[in-house]
Design an enzyme around this catalytic site. Structure first.
Site, mmCIF file in Angstrom:
data_model
loop_
_atom_site.group_PDB
_atom_site.id
_atom_site.type_symbol
_atom_site.label_atom_id
_atom_site.label_comp_id
_atom_site.label_asym_id
_atom_site.label_seq_id
_atom_site.Cartn_x
_atom_site.Cartn_y
_atom_site.Cartn_z
ATOM 1 N N ILE A 66 0.814 -1.205 0.000
ATOM 2 C CA ILE A 66 0.000 0.000 0.000
ATOM 3 C C ILE A 66 0.856 1.266 0.000
ATOM 4 C CG2 ILE A 66 -2.030 -1.066 1.074
ATOM 5 C CD1 ILE A 66 -1.136 0.209 3.738
ATOM 6 N N THR A 150 -8.934 0.112 15.385
ATOM 7 C CA THR A 150 -8.968 -0.697 16.599
ATOM 8 C C THR A 150 -9.418 0.122 17.795
ATOM 9 O OG1 THR A 150 -7.544 -1.902 18.159
ATOM 10 C CG2 THR A 150 -6.518 -0.166 16.905
ATOM 11 N N ASP A 151 -9.946 -0.557 18.811
ATOM 12 C CA ASP A 151 -10.299 0.132 20.049
ATOM 13 C C ASP A 151 -9.071 0.537 20.855
ATOM 14 O OD1 ASP A 151 -9.537 -2.409 20.887
ATOM 15 O OD2 ASP A 151 -11.365 -2.827 22.002
ATOM 16 N N GLU A 152 -7.904 0.013 20.496
ATOM 17 C CA GLU A 152 -6.698 0.331 21.269
ATOM 18 C C GLU A 152 -6.289 1.794 21.155
ATOM 19 O OE1 GLU A 152 -3.517 -2.489 21.515
ATOM 20 O OE2 GLU A 152 -4.734 -4.084 20.647
ATOM 21 N N TYR A 176 1.973 0.398 18.396
ATOM 22 C CA TYR A 176 0.920 -0.072 17.493
ATOM 23 C C TYR A 176 -0.293 0.844 17.545
ATOM 24 C CZ TYR A 176 -3.363 -2.560 16.251
ATOM 25 O OH TYR A 176 -4.584 -2.876 15.737
ATOM 26 N N LYS A 180 -1.971 3.395 14.666
ATOM 27 C CA LYS A 180 -3.351 3.304 14.199
ATOM 28 C C LYS A 180 -4.101 4.614 14.470
ATOM 29 C CE LYS A 180 -5.356 0.483 12.549
ATOM 30 N NZ LYS A 180 -5.579 0.231 11.084
#
Length: 369
Positions: A66, A150-152, A176, A180
Site C-alpha cells: 500500500i 482498533t479500540d486500542e 501499534y 493506528k
C-alpha cells in the site's frame, strides 16, 4: 460494485473477502461484482487462506504494498474500483514494542498513500462532481473508503469507566495503537479537507478462523492440544471485549454500504472477559472437543509471566450506534464463537502446520512457542 480490500490475505481480511463473495450481496442488497485483494504477503499474510477462491472469477489477488502509490493507482483504474476497505496493517502489540518502525511505515505512511491514491482517482474519474457524492452507497452514493481501526487507540479503561464509544478521546499507549491513531486522524482529515467519502470503524479483539498463531486464542489452542504451558501476562485480570470475526465482517460491510459518510462506528461483541477467564474457557472447550488432549488441568497449564510494557488494563465497546443506525448486532456470544473457532482449528491442523514449518511462505520458521 467493485471493491478493493487491502490486507485481504490476513486474518480479518481473508474472512472479509470470503464474506463479500458469499452472503454479503444478499444480506446487504448490493451486488458485489469483483473483490480485488491487495496484500503484501508479509509474515501474517497467507495465500492458503484464500485457496478456495482461486476458481472464483470475482476474486482478483494482487501482491503489492500500500506504500506503492503508483501500483495502488493502477489497480484502482484497471478494476474501476467503487469502494476501498482498508484493513492492511501491522497489528501485533508485542512486535510494535520490539520494532516500531514497520508499524509507522505501514499504518501511517501506507494509509496516507492509499488515501491520496484514492483521492486522485476520484478526482480523475469525476466522481467528486456527481450530485450523489457524499451519500451512503445504499442511498445512491458512488464511492466510499472504509478505514478499519482498533479500540486500542482509545487507551485503557478503569474497572468502572464507561465503555468506548464514537466520541471517546484518543489516548494510545503502544507504538501499534499510536500508529493506528495516526492513520485514523489521516482518514478523518482527508474527509474534512478534500471531501473524500471516508467512514471509520474501531473494533474490539477479534477471534475466529485464519488467525495467525502468534495471537492469544490460536496460540493457546495449540499449546493446550500439546499439553504445553500457557503464558498469561501479569495476573491475568486485563479485560478485553471479544468479537467473533464473522460478526465483525458483517459490521464492516454494513458500515461501507449503509454508513453515513464522514462518521465513525465502533464495533464490539459485548463480551467483556478477563484474559485468564478467556484462557480457562478455551482450555475447557478444547478438552471437550478434543478429549484426548485433556492430560492436564487448567491450573497445571496456565503460567503467569511478567506483564508487557504499557499493557492496557481494560477495553470495552458500546456498539449502540451501529446497532441502532445500521441494524447490526453480533450473532455469536463468546461461548458459541469460541466453540466455532476451536473446532475450526481442530479441523485445519494442516493450515497451522503450514505456518509452523514455513511452507506457507516457502521457508521453514520452526515451531511457534
Amino acid at each position: 460494485m467493485n471493491i478493493l480490500v487491502t490486507g485481504g490475505a490476513g486474518f480479518i481480511g481473508s474472512n472479509l473477502v470470503h464474506y463479500l463473495l458469499g452472503e454479503a450481496s444478499s444480506e446487504l442488497g448490493v451486488p458485489i461484482d469483483k473483490v480485488v485483494n491487495l496484500d503484501k504477503l508479509t509474515y501474517a499474510g497467507n495465500r492458503t487462506s484464500l485457496e478456495d477462491l482461486d476458481s472464483d472469477p470475482r476474486h482478483v489477488f494482487a501482491q503489492g504494498d500500500i506504500c506503492d502509490e503508483k501500483f495502488v493507482s493502477a489497480l484502482l483504474k484497471e478494476h474501476q474500483i467503487d469502494a476501498v476497505m482498508h484493513l492492511a496493517a501491522e497489528s501485533h502489540v508485542d512486535r510494535s514494542i520490539d520494532g516500531p518502525e514497520a508499524f509507522i511505515m505501514t499504518n501511517v505512511v501506507g494509509t496516507f498513500r492509499l488515501l491520496d491514491a484514492f483521492r486522485k482517482y476520484l478526482a480523475e474519474t469525476g466522481r467528486t462532481k456527481l450530485p450523489n457524492y457524499g451519500k451512503s452507497i445504499a442511498d445512491g452514493g458512488e464511492s466510499a473508503f472504509l478505514h478499519v481501526s482498533t479500540d486500542e487507540v482509545f487507551g485503557s479503561l478503569g474497572p468502572s469507566d464507561p465503555m468506548f464509544c464514537e466520541s471517546t478521546p484518543y489516548a494510545p499507549n503502544s507504538p501499534y495503537s499510536a500508529s493506528k491513531a495516526g492513520s485514523d486522524h489521516l482518514a478523518r482529515a482527508y474527509h474534512h479537507t478534500y471531501g473524500m467519502p471516508v467512514i471509520t470503524t474501531n473494533c474490539s479483539n477479534n477471534y475466529g478462523p485464519y488467525q495467525f498463531p502468534e495471537k492469544l486464542l490460536p496460540l493457546m489452542i495449540q499449546k493446550t492440544l500439546r499439553g504445553e504451558s500457557l503464558p498469561v501476562y501479569g495476573d491475568g485480570s486485563n479485560v478485553r471485549d471479544w468479537l467473533y470475526v464473522e460478526d465483525h465482517c458483517r459490521g464492516l460491510a454494513m458500515a461501507l454500504v449503509r454508513g453515513t459518510i464522514g462518521e465513525t462506528y465502533v464495533i464490539g461483541g459485548k463480551n467483556e472477559m478477563r484474559n485468564v477467564d478467556v484462557v480457562k474457557e478455551l482450555i475447557r472447550t478444547v478438552h471437550e472437543l478434543a478429549p484426548e488432549s485433556a492430560t492436564k488441568t487448567a491450573d497445571e497449564l496456565i503460567t503467569y509471566v511478567k506483564d508487557r510494557p504499557g499493557h492496557d488494563r481494560r477495553y470495552a465497546i458500546d456498539p449502540s450506534r451501529i446497532e441502532n443506525e445500521l441494524g447490526w448486532s453480533p450473532r455469536e456470544n463468546f461461548a458459541s464463537g469460541l466453540r466455532k473457532a476451536v473446532q475450526w482449528y481442530l479441523d485445519h491442523q494442516e493450515w497451522i502446520r503450514g505456518i509452523e514449518d514455513g511452507s506457507y511462505r516457502g521457508e521453514r520458521l520452526g515451531t511457534l512457542a
